[in-house]
Design an enzyme around this catalytic site. Sequence first.
Site, PDB file in Angstrom:
ATOM      1  N   CYS A 450       0.829  -1.209   0.000  1.00  0.00           N
ATOM      2  CA  CYS A 450       0.000   0.000   0.000  1.00  0.00           C
ATOM      3  C   CYS A 450       0.861   1.256   0.000  1.00  0.00           C
ATOM      4  O   CYS A 450       0.425   2.315  -0.464  1.00  0.00           O
ATOM      5  CB  CYS A 450      -0.945   0.004   1.198  1.00  0.00           C
ATOM      6  SG  CYS A 450      -0.114  -0.101   2.798  1.00  0.00           S
ATOM      7  N   HIS A 822      -1.145   1.186   7.564  1.00  0.00           N
ATOM      8  CA  HIS A 822      -1.688   1.146   6.202  1.00  0.00           C
ATOM      9  C   HIS A 822      -1.652   2.546   5.602  1.00  0.00           C
ATOM     10  O   HIS A 822      -1.776   3.547   6.310  1.00  0.00           O
ATOM     11  CB  HIS A 822      -3.126   0.620   6.243  1.00  0.00           C
ATOM     12  CG  HIS A 822      -3.777   0.563   4.901  1.00  0.00           C
ATOM     13  ND1 HIS A 822      -3.312  -0.229   3.874  1.00  0.00           N
ATOM     14  CD2 HIS A 822      -4.873   1.204   4.409  1.00  0.00           C
ATOM     15  CE1 HIS A 822      -4.089  -0.075   2.818  1.00  0.00           C
ATOM     16  NE2 HIS A 822      -5.043   0.781   3.112  1.00  0.00           N
TER      17      HIS A 822
END
Length: 999
Positions: A450, A822
């Site tokens: 990510c 994330h």
Amino acid sequence: MDKIFCGFRTSKHPEAVKRELIRRIADTGSKPQHEDTINNMLQEAVLWVTDGSSEFEENSGMHVYTSWAKSNRATFENFFTKDFLLHLLCDRLQNSSKAITLVHDSMHILQGTSSFLSLCHIIEVKAISFVREHPNILTLKAFCQLMLEFRECIPKGAFTSTFCTTLVQVMSAASSENSQENPDQFVLAVSVIAQLLNHIWQNASTETILQSLKMIFRVISVIDEDFEPSISLGALVKYIPLKFITTVIKNVVADGGVQDTNMTAALIRMIDWLRWPSSQNVDQWVVAFLRGLATVHKYTILVNVTESKVDQVFDMLQYPGIRDPAMKVLEHMLLSFQHSPVAFHQIVDQVPSIVKLLRCENSYGAQECLAKLGELLHCLMFLHAGFPDLYDPILELIKDLAKPSAGLIKLRLAENKWTAQKTEITGYVSKFQPKSETGKTGLINLGNTCYMNSILQALYMCDSFRRDVLDFAPNAQCRLILKLQQTFAFLSHSQRAAYAPGPLLKVARPPWFSSGHQHDCSEFLRYLLDQLHEQELAAMKRRQEGDDFNQEQMEMSSPEHVSPPNIYKSRLRSAQIVNTDVPTKEAVSAEKTPILGIRCLNTFDPTLVERTFGGKMITTFKCLKCNNESSRIESFTDIPLAFPDGSKENITSSSLIGGKSMVQTSDVVDQDSADGHNVEADAGTTKSPEGSDGGIRLNDLVQYYLEPEKLEGDNQYKCDKCNSLQDAERCLKITQAPNYLIVTLLRFSYNIKTQSRSKLFTEVSYPKSLQLPVHCCSTDPDLALASPRCKVSKSDDGYCQNMLYGLCGVVVHSGTSSECGHYYSYARHSLPVQQKHNCDMETDSLPGSQGPPGGEDTDYLQDKWYLFNDSHVIYSSYSSFSNVTKRFGRDTAYVLLYRKIDADPSTRIDLNESIHPAVLDSPLRTDLRDQVAKDNARYLQEQELEARTLAARRTVNAKPLSSWYKYEDSDDQGGSPGGCGPGGGGFGGMDTSGSRFVY
């Protein structure tokens, strides 16, 4: 009299004389005659009708027959017996159509007599065999006219279905080319047959109608080189109740007995029905079949049918009678064929002739068709952008036609897209998710990637950078940019919901990044930009030197083989000491041309990274004892911003990870000691150091970054003039503003005392517009003025202006450390918009000025935000990310991208204008376009294979049902029509031999 009539047939008299004699003979029938004479006259008249060699004989015999029959009804009733009727129906007669006309007239005369119903029963019993044995279209027309008037003759019960299917079979073999009738007679005959079937269907059961439809489909789906069904079957379509569309299509497309080749043949022939003069409702059935096939993912059939028939359908637009249904089919075929431009390009050459014809016709229908065609062409050029050589002539041709809005274009494309059709398979959950309603393509997370995906999406939305990447000329030495090109091409044109950027990851991942682990997105961004710059610069050098760069050297210089560089490598490498002995003002004045970092050491053109993200700053050190100044000019691609309560030392010399920033304990969460619950509670209630509800302003952090810093104590500066460590002052000034400004917030640090990594959750106010103070050493304010919107102020060493930037991207980190959590991003297109009001953009000259009217809330870019979270893309808003930390305590903005607002109004777009990368960008190179087209075709195949595999599994234990391809009931005696309820037939058919996804 009968002998005279018989001999008269072979006489040599002129036709006019014959006509007069025939009239007199016919009139004689009204006078009293002997019964034998009447029978002989009727018998002779029948021979004239059934065996006549000319139209005169046939018509004369019919005239005499009806006159004598009407005048002698009692005798005629005895003459027209059951045996005589069977003779007319069953024996092979020369003029079978006239024989049926004779029967028709006889039934008129006998109507109401005692023998009438028995005669009707005979016709009813022999109807099916008569139709089979007399396929002549005029004979069928006469027979159907007989039944339309005397409906007692229509077969009843189970025979009704057989009679209808027999009529369909005979019609399918009829052709005007193979008959002696002219086209008008053929069309009229077919219409009579269709009217009879319509009458029967209106009064028949659902099963009877479905059996007829089964026969129609069986006929048009058969594959036989010696048999081509007549397009006259198209005359039946307007009489088929539209309520049957759903039932029929649901069963046909799910029938395992219908192979791809059969379904393709059926659809092609249905499209040919559009050429029939009365092709009402054909377009609705064709479009419904196309949509139905899409619901079960049989894309091979759709591709084959569209590519084979689209040019013929387009050609039908020149015929007024069939223009409207042809346009409806054409629109769906082309708007649904979105994975490749092949179908659209098949008709491009025909466009000028059709448009010219429609303009010349000058009728209401032609003008309406022209308007629809113009709208369709705009949609297709929007969808398949990148072919100016093909589209420029079309745009010139339709420039006077109304252009649909971008919103309407997107709506029409979404409505017709194959993958947008709702699946009809019960319990079917596909692994292929539909593309986002935003039209944007996501990026698949390849295992804690990510950090890369969020950066790539933010860079992709930088419009000028994306265009320059896609326009970059292929160069084997620039491997990284070639893979970035490929990724951007797929993000613009892929039909998939998300693209897997594996090829790019292989060359873009820093060597010290561990596969499968989370990493710092800012570190990745710097490495990515550095490698793009270095590879392009190396290619420039080799091109200039004329060296033949061998493969081994190229491999050793690729990103996989280089050692981990300092993340500030490009900036430090480009540092240049201007003069250590003269004041900075003089040194900078000697710098006549503002250039970017590495370029100041060579004569190469700026690289892609330099042109887009490259800025330039000057760092000045002033000895507070002797006032000696030394300066160095360096380039930068991002500005790292520390928070005011930390040591400013880390701003320019340390990494975001492992920095020395010291922050307030209440604002920091240690990775090793924080648990999920406490993070949310503590971070969500963090107060800014200034105690304001809105947190720190980003403009304040920029000011803090540029403020002079005293170097004293352990951090003293070694003065070359004093030749010793002295207290000094360090000052940073930006001398050239980048087109895109990357701002990184130093939220991560390493606490040496506690041996732990920490994250700062201090809230920051992210303005829609940002002012960046840029200094120019020129003494001429006109030369310093880079934008007429900015007010220039004079300072001791030149002029300063606040350059205006608009926020276009934000990368958010969710978690407590850069090595976990994330990343996701918010972004919007970075094309400035035309402002409704012409505001004076003058600003104060010093940093910290209040800025233009509207201040930080003034927006110069379209307020259309997107949230990119790996493969998931949705619409979003400015308020969504500006308040993200309040809603989710772990989530904080980390990397921000700002776009410089150009003063040139020609570069601006309308506020509500839709931004579509495929339209804005230059045409893709052939190799990139082919890669995307092949992958789109492969994507359709993957969906089709998945659906077929599931269907095959379900068919194994399915109960055998009636097939739409194998017709069971063809017995003359009728019998029970086969079942054909909803769910009839199997589903599957693993035949993929017809696959043709090659472009």
